[in-house]
Design an enzyme around this catalytic site. Structure first.
Site, PDB file in Angstrom:
ATOM      1  N   CYS A 139     -25.262  22.432  51.526  1.00 38.76           N
ATOM      2  CA  CYS A 139     -24.649  22.314  52.847  1.00 38.76           C
ATOM      3  C   CYS A 139     -24.408  23.741  53.299  1.00 38.76           C
ATOM      4  O   CYS A 139     -23.925  24.574  52.513  1.00 38.76           O
ATOM      5  CB  CYS A 139     -23.338  21.530  52.769  1.00 38.76           C
ATOM      6  N   THR A 173     -28.846  23.453  59.255  1.00 39.19           N
ATOM      7  CA  THR A 173     -28.062  22.413  58.601  1.00 39.19           C
ATOM      8  C   THR A 173     -28.968  21.727  57.602  1.00 39.19           C
ATOM      9  O   THR A 173     -30.155  21.521  57.888  1.00 39.19           O
ATOM     10  CB  THR A 173     -27.526  21.385  59.623  1.00 39.19           C
TER      11      THR A 173
END
Length: 235
Positions: A197, A83
């Site tokens: 992302c 992440t």
């Protein structure tokens, strides 16, 4: 082959991509029946997202550091955090480790520089686009000039990530909005765009964009594979 430890689940939509692409990359490089040696600790993203929203970053860092240490004890020889946003707590994670931590922004910046680019657009959560832990690393450690979308565009990008992509929804209208934002960044001088992302690469691909796109998940995975196979590449 070295064992890769992945802290995942944030979201599991992108973590499954990490697992699949890791194995595809290993198979491509080594052939035959080869697959990656991987340990995964997959967290409940609802817990982490609540900590993000409430500003409890230190608490989240404690949790992720604990998972990183568990992976190392289990035999992981490097740690990958699947992440972008949670790289905000990287100092807490690295503090408990004796094995390398592979930073997603470093892998991405190296790819940008290999293309000879300097001014780069950044898409991601509002945390990633607006705080210094990510863009600051790109600029201060790698010399890149980082452009982020306007406020309303940042809010749209953020909403799509949490309300759609992290829940497995790929909406054509959101793809159109993202491409409009990329066009806006291009008009401001961006030479390429970082998909900052790990879920964004599920929505848009290079075929959609006139600018070079840098999929952080794919670049992070390739860095992990390089590390895993490094000892086999020595003469």
């Amino acid at each position: 082959m070295r064992t890769i430890g992945i802290i995942g689940g944030m979201s599991w939509e992108s973590t499954q991509y990490y697992y699949r692409y890791l194995n595809e990359s290993i198979k491509q490089r080594l052939g035959g029946l080869h697959s990656a040696r991987v340990l995964i600790s997959s967290l409940d993203f609802a817990d982490i997202a609540a900590m993000q929203q409430e500003g409890h970053w230190h608490q989240a860092g404690v949790k992720l550091a604990h998972e990183a240490r568990r992976l190392e004890v289990a035999g992981a020889e490097c740690i990958v955090l699947a992440t972008n946003t949670m790289h905000k707590v990287v100092d807490q994670i690295e503090h408990v480790l004796t094995v390398p931590f592979l930073h997603i922004a470093d892998a991405t910046a190296l790819a940008v520089k290999r293309r000879g680019l300097h001014r780069i657009g950044l898409l991601g959560t509002q945390y990633t686009m607006e705080q210094e832990f990510y863009a600051g690393r790109l600029s201060m450690q790698h010399g890149l000039e980082v452009l982020v979308p306007a406020l309303e565009e940042r809010q749209l990008v953020h909403r799509v990530i949490y309300q759609e992509l992290c829940q497995g929804r790929l909406e054509p209208e959101s793809r159109r909005h993202y491409l409009e934002i990329i066009a806006s960044l291009q008009a401001r001088g961006a030479e390429g765009v970082i998909l900052g992302c790990t879920e964004i690469g599920l929505l848009i691909t290079q075929a959609d964009s006139p600018l070079p796109l840098f999929d952080t998940a794919a670049l992070h995975i390739e860095a992990a594979v390089d590390f895993a196979l490094d000892h086999q590449c020595q003469p």
